[in-house]
Scaffold this motif. Structure first.
Motif, PDB file in Angstrom:
ATOM      1  N   ILE A 126      -4.302 -15.765   7.084  1.00 52.07           N
ATOM      2  CA  ILE A 126      -5.757 -15.648   6.958  1.00 52.07           C
ATOM      3  C   ILE A 126      -6.384 -16.972   6.532  1.00 52.07           C
ATOM      4  O   ILE A 126      -7.400 -17.397   7.105  1.00 52.07           O
ATOM      5  CB  ILE A 126      -6.131 -14.525   5.964  1.00 52.07           C
ATOM      6  CG1 ILE A 126      -5.808 -13.158   6.568  1.00 52.07           C
ATOM      7  CG2 ILE A 126      -7.618 -14.591   5.619  1.00 52.07           C
ATOM      8  CD1 ILE A 126      -6.171 -11.991   5.678  1.00 52.07           C
ATOM      9  N   THR A 153      -8.858 -10.740  16.286  1.00 51.47           N
ATOM     10  CA  THR A 153      -7.553 -10.546  15.672  1.00 51.47           C
ATOM     11  C   THR A 153      -6.608  -9.938  16.699  1.00 51.47           C
ATOM     12  O   THR A 153      -6.965  -9.024  17.434  1.00 51.47           O
ATOM     13  CB  THR A 153      -7.603  -9.654  14.424  1.00 51.47           C
ATOM     14  OG1 THR A 153      -6.289  -9.627  13.843  1.00 51.47           O
ATOM     15  CG2 THR A 153      -8.052  -8.236  14.733  1.00 51.47           C
ATOM     16  N   LEU A 155      -3.768  -8.503  15.852  1.00 51.11           N
ATOM     17  CA  LEU A 155      -2.905  -7.561  15.146  1.00 51.11           C
ATOM     18  C   LEU A 155      -2.519  -6.385  16.028  1.00 51.11           C
ATOM     19  O   LEU A 155      -1.348  -5.974  16.069  1.00 51.11           O
ATOM     20  CB  LEU A 155      -3.617  -7.031  13.892  1.00 51.11           C
ATOM     21  CG  LEU A 155      -3.720  -7.964  12.693  1.00 51.11           C
ATOM     22  CD1 LEU A 155      -4.655  -7.370  11.654  1.00 51.11           C
ATOM     23  CD2 LEU A 155      -2.343  -8.212  12.087  1.00 51.11           C
ATOM     24  N   ASN A 170      -5.770  -2.054   7.031  1.00 56.39           N
ATOM     25  CA  ASN A 170      -6.161  -2.784   5.816  1.00 56.39           C
ATOM     26  C   ASN A 170      -6.186  -4.283   6.072  1.00 56.39           C
ATOM     27  O   ASN A 170      -7.104  -4.986   5.624  1.00 56.39           O
ATOM     28  CB  ASN A 170      -5.228  -2.448   4.660  1.00 56.39           C
ATOM     29  CG  ASN A 170      -5.456  -1.050   4.102  1.00 56.39           C
ATOM     30  OD1 ASN A 170      -6.505  -0.450   4.336  1.00 56.39           O
ATOM     31  ND2 ASN A 170      -4.475  -0.528   3.382  1.00 56.39           N
ATOM     32  N   GLU A 171      -5.174  -4.786   6.779  1.00 50.89           N
ATOM     33  CA  GLU A 171      -5.168  -6.219   7.076  1.00 50.89           C
ATOM     34  C   GLU A 171      -6.292  -6.580   8.025  1.00 50.89           C
ATOM     35  O   GLU A 171      -6.925  -7.636   7.875  1.00 50.89           O
ATOM     36  CB  GLU A 171      -3.832  -6.669   7.658  1.00 50.89           C
ATOM     37  CG  GLU A 171      -3.807  -8.178   7.903  1.00 50.89           C
ATOM     38  CD  GLU A 171      -2.477  -8.727   8.365  1.00 50.89           C
ATOM     39  OE1 GLU A 171      -2.431  -9.931   8.671  1.00 50.89           O
ATOM     40  OE2 GLU A 171      -1.494  -7.964   8.425  1.00 50.89           O
ATOM     41  N   ARG A 175      -9.203  -9.267   7.283  1.00 52.19           N
ATOM     42  CA  ARG A 175      -9.485 -10.399   8.162  1.00 52.19           C
ATOM     43  C   ARG A 175     -10.945 -10.396   8.583  1.00 52.19           C
ATOM     44  O   ARG A 175     -11.589 -11.450   8.639  1.00 52.19           O
ATOM     45  CB  ARG A 175      -8.553 -10.384   9.373  1.00 52.19           C
ATOM     46  CG  ARG A 175      -7.135 -10.845   9.038  1.00 52.19           C
ATOM     47  CD  ARG A 175      -6.182 -10.825  10.214  1.00 52.19           C
ATOM     48  NE  ARG A 175      -4.859 -11.301   9.806  1.00 52.19           N
ATOM     49  CZ  ARG A 175      -4.427 -12.546   9.922  1.00 52.19           C
ATOM     50  NH1 ARG A 175      -5.209 -13.473  10.459  1.00 52.19           N
ATOM     51  NH2 ARG A 175      -3.218 -12.897   9.516  1.00 52.19           N
TER      52      ARG A 175
END
Length: 258
Positions: A126, A153, A155, A170-171, A175
């Motif tokens: 991050i 992102t 992810l 959550n991540e 971000r």
């Protein structure tokens, strides 16, 4: 409109629950086609631009060629243009910002900027990605262009098992908040297609959320109800066009006299 006005108009199109719809393009010809169909803004897709010019995705198309393609698209219509710029062709914040400056000079008013490590595995920490976004924002401010930085992102794209996407939320939210603090304008989460998770991200993100339309994704009314602010189509318009072209060519050559 001048470039600053186009940038502000583009930003204003991102409304939670009333998303701007971007049917992604790849050259000046596709830009005119989509503009004439009623689009309010234009956005390239990196996969499509690369494929249309004979390259693989992943920053394989030369930077200067990409800049010239952006310049041609800007000249072809009066609509705001956002360019899918992948990782800005550099992991270094200053060099990435200098590369984005070339797109601004070409007339673009927005970029997609992703946090995957292009050509390698994984995602930038991050703090690293925040530094890169901040450098781009500071450069754009010096250029007096309110550039729309759509911070992507990867992810969800890098996790092919959708059942594990809930564990990444959550991540993703962290971000979104960090990228907003660094000067991003929007948050792009391609690969996320679960309606409940999309709604959760939209509720938690300080930035308008961009979802990519793909086979099996929720329809536009469902995404709007979930709070999405932007819907894009990625490589799928180009892939559909090429499939049609190949099919028509096969009819011609398949029916040719042997």
């Amino acid at each position: 409109m001048n470039q600053e006005e186009r940038a502000r108009a583009f930003t204003a199109l991102h409304r939670k629950g009333d998303p701007v719809v971007l049917y992604n393009i790849w050259d000046a010809g596709s830009a005119r086609c989509v503009a004439e169909a009623g689009a309010k803004a234009l956005a390239t897709g990196s996969w499509s631009v690369a494929a249309a010019h004979g390259f693989a995705d992943g920053q394989k198309i030369p930077l200067q060629l990409l800049v010239e393609i952006a310049r041609e698209i800007v000249a072809a219509t009066d609509l705001p243009l956002s360019v899918d710029f992948e990782g800005a062709y550099s992991e270094d914040p200053a060099q990435g910002a200098a590369n984005v400056a070339q797109l601004i000079d070409a007339g673009a008013i927005g970029i997609n900027f992703e946090d995957q490590i292009v050509g390698k595995n994984g995602i930038h920490p991050i703090d690293n990605q925040v530094a890169r976004i901040r450098a781009i924002r500071e450069m754009a401010e010096r250029q007096n262009v309110p550039l729309f930085i759509n911070a992507r992102t990867d992810l969800f794209l890098q996790e092919s098992d959708a059942a594990r996407h809930a564990g990444l939320m959550n991540e993703a939210i962290a971000r979104a908040k960090a990228y907003a603090g660094a000067g991003a304008s929007g948050f792009f989460a391609p690969g996320l297609a679960d309606t409940e998770l999309v709604a959760r991200l939209c509720a938690a993100s300080p930035l308008p959320v961009n979802v990519m339309m793909k086979p099996g994704a929720p329809d536009l009314p469902t995404l709007a109800a979930a709070g999405v602010g932007r819907v894009s189509y990625g490589p799928f318009p180009y892939r559909a066009m090429i499939a049609w072209l190949q099919g028509e060519a096969e009819k011609v050559y398949g029916s040719a006299v042997k």
